[in-house]
Design an enzyme around this catalytic site. Sequence first.
Site, PDB file in Angstrom:
ATOM      1  N   GLU A 116       0.867  -1.248  -0.014  1.00  0.00           N
ATOM      2  CA  GLU A 116       0.391  -0.101  -0.001  1.00  0.00           C
ATOM      3  C   GLU A 116       1.024   1.317  -0.100  1.00  0.00           C
ATOM      4  O   GLU A 116       0.786   2.069   0.513  1.00  0.00           O
ATOM      5  CB  GLU A 116      -0.814  -0.454   1.051  1.00  0.00           C
ATOM      6  N   LEU A 117       1.922   1.495  -0.858  1.00  0.00           N
ATOM      7  CA  LEU A 117       2.741   2.739  -0.467  1.00  0.00           C
ATOM      8  C   LEU A 117       1.691   3.756  -1.438  1.00  0.00           C
ATOM      9  O   LEU A 117       1.659   3.077  -3.042  1.00  0.00           O
ATOM     10  CB  LEU A 117       3.710   2.242  -1.500  1.00  0.00           C
TER      11      LEU A 117
END
Length: 555
Positions: free
Chosen positions: A332-333
Site C-alpha cells: 500500500e505505498l
Amino acid sequence: MALRFLLALSLLHSVWALWPIPATLSTGNTALVLSSNFYFDVAVQNAPADLQNAVQQAQYYLENDKLGRLVVGRGANDSAALTNAKSLPSLKLSLASGATVNPIVIESVKPLGTRSEEYVLTVPADGSPATLSANSTLGLYRGLTTFGQMWYYYGGKTYTLEAPISITDVPAYPYRGFGLDTSRNYFPVADLQRTLDAMSWVKINTFHWHIVDSQSFPLEVAQYPQLAANGAYSADQTYSESDVQNLVQYAAERGIDVIMEIDTPGHTAIIGTTYPEYVACMDASPWSTYANEPPAGQLRFALPEVVNFTTSLLSSVAKTLPSSYFSTGGDELNTNCYVNDTLTQQQLKSANTTLAGALATFTNSTHSALMAEGKTPVVWEEMVLVWNLTLSKEAIIMIWISSEDAAAVANLGYRIVHAPSNYFYLDCGAGEWLGDDPTGNSWCDPFKTWSESYTFDPLANLTESQYSLVLGGEQILWAEQSGPENLDSIVWPRAVSSAEIFWSAKQPSGAPLNVSEALPRLHDVRYRMVQRGLNPINLQPQWCALRPHACDLYA
C-alpha cells in the site's frame, strides 16, 4: 446410494476432536480409559528441559480438560462401555535411532523445509503402553498435541471409545501461520501468550507479528529508543526487548517461529513523531489522498539518510531474533504522497532516477542487510506485482490482495505464503470503522466464515511445476476494531480452518477436505478450547453441536 455410502465413510471420525486431521489414521471401536496412575515415559537420553515441560503441559491438559463427549447426554450413555474397559498405563516417548536431541526451541526456528514435525502415535486397546516416536523433539511435541485431543471425560473417567488407534502424521506444508497486528490497538503480552497456546493446540507453527504501523510504534529498540517513547500509545503499551525475547522463547517452546514485520516504506507515519524529516506528507489532509487509512505519512525512501536509517533499524531488530525470516512489508505505498514532496523530487532529479528506481535501491539495501544477518526477507505482493522489483529468489512473497494473485507471483518464480483477504482476513465484515460514514462497510466484506476459509485451495491456478513454491499460508487479524477484549472470539475457532488446510491438505482417506465432515470435529476443538480457558465464539447452537449434522443445510 453410492454417494450416500461415500458420505457415510467420510463421517466415520466426525466426533473426533483431532484437528488437524492426521495424514493417516486407523481406529477401532474398543473403550479404553486412562489409568488413574497414567504417566509419560520419556525415553529420550538427556531430554531437554522444554521437552520435559511439554510433557508436564500435556499431563495438565489430560487432568484438567474434562471435555464431555459432544453427544446428547455428554457421555452418560458411555458408562456401560467403560465398566470393563482396559486402562492405558502410560505413553512412551522416544526418538528414532540416531536422531539428534535438540531442545524444541531449536527445532522450532529451523528454516522452512528443514524442520522435522512428523511423528508416529500408537494407542493399543489391550492395556499395554501407548507409544510416540519422532525424528525430533518438535515431532514429539506435535504428537503430544494429538494425544491430548483423543480423550473425553465422564463420571470421573478419561476415556476413548475408539481404541486401538494408529497415527502416522506429517504436515503437507511447512508454513502454517497466524498473523496479528499489534499497532492499531495494543495487546498485552499475556494475551499474546494465550494466543500462542491456542495456536500450538492445532499445530500452527508461525506467528507473523505485525508489530508497528502508522498509528503506533510499541516496539522498544535499543538503538532507537525514541521511536517507542514518542510512538507508543503510552509507556505501558510497549513491548520491551525482554518482552519480545520472552515471547519468542514462549512461542518456540510451543513449536512456533515468530516472524516479525516492520512494514516499510509505507505504513510509517508514526516514525515522523521522532524523525519528521524522514517522513513525507505527514498528517496530510485529506488523508485518503495520501494513505489507505489515517494518518498519512510515508518514509522518504529516496533519501540516502532514510535508506541508511531504515536499513539500520531493520537489521538491529532482526539480529536479536532467532527466526530465519523477517518481513519488511512493502504494501500500500501511496505515490501521491511523493508527487509534491520537495525533498523526494529533488533527490530523484539529483540521482537521475524514478520513484521505482529509488524503491529498488531502498529495498536492496534493507534486504542485503537482513541477508547479511542470515535472515530471509518476506514482503507483500505489491513489491513484485506492482513495483516489479527484482528480489532474491529466496525471498518469500505474501499474497493478500486476492487469492488469484498467487499465479502471477509463481510465474515470477518466487516462493509463496497465502494470506488472501478474500479468504483469510479475520477482521472483514465488521462494518466501517471510519467516522462520519454510517452506511459504510468494511472494504473486504463479507465476514469470512470458517467454512468459507476452509474451502481455500492452496494450489488453485498453479501448474504442477509451481506447487513446490507454495510454503503454506495464514489467517490474519488486522486490529482496527480489535483488542484484547475480543481477541479470542474473533480469531477462534475460525483460524483453526487454515491450520488443517496447510497441515492435512486432505482427509486420511485421500478424499478432499470437506466442510460437512469437518464441522463436528471443529465443534470438539472449540469446546476443548473453552475447557482450557479460551473464549472462542460459538459455531452453532449447542443443540446442533450435540447432534452432528442435524443442522446441516439439507439434513
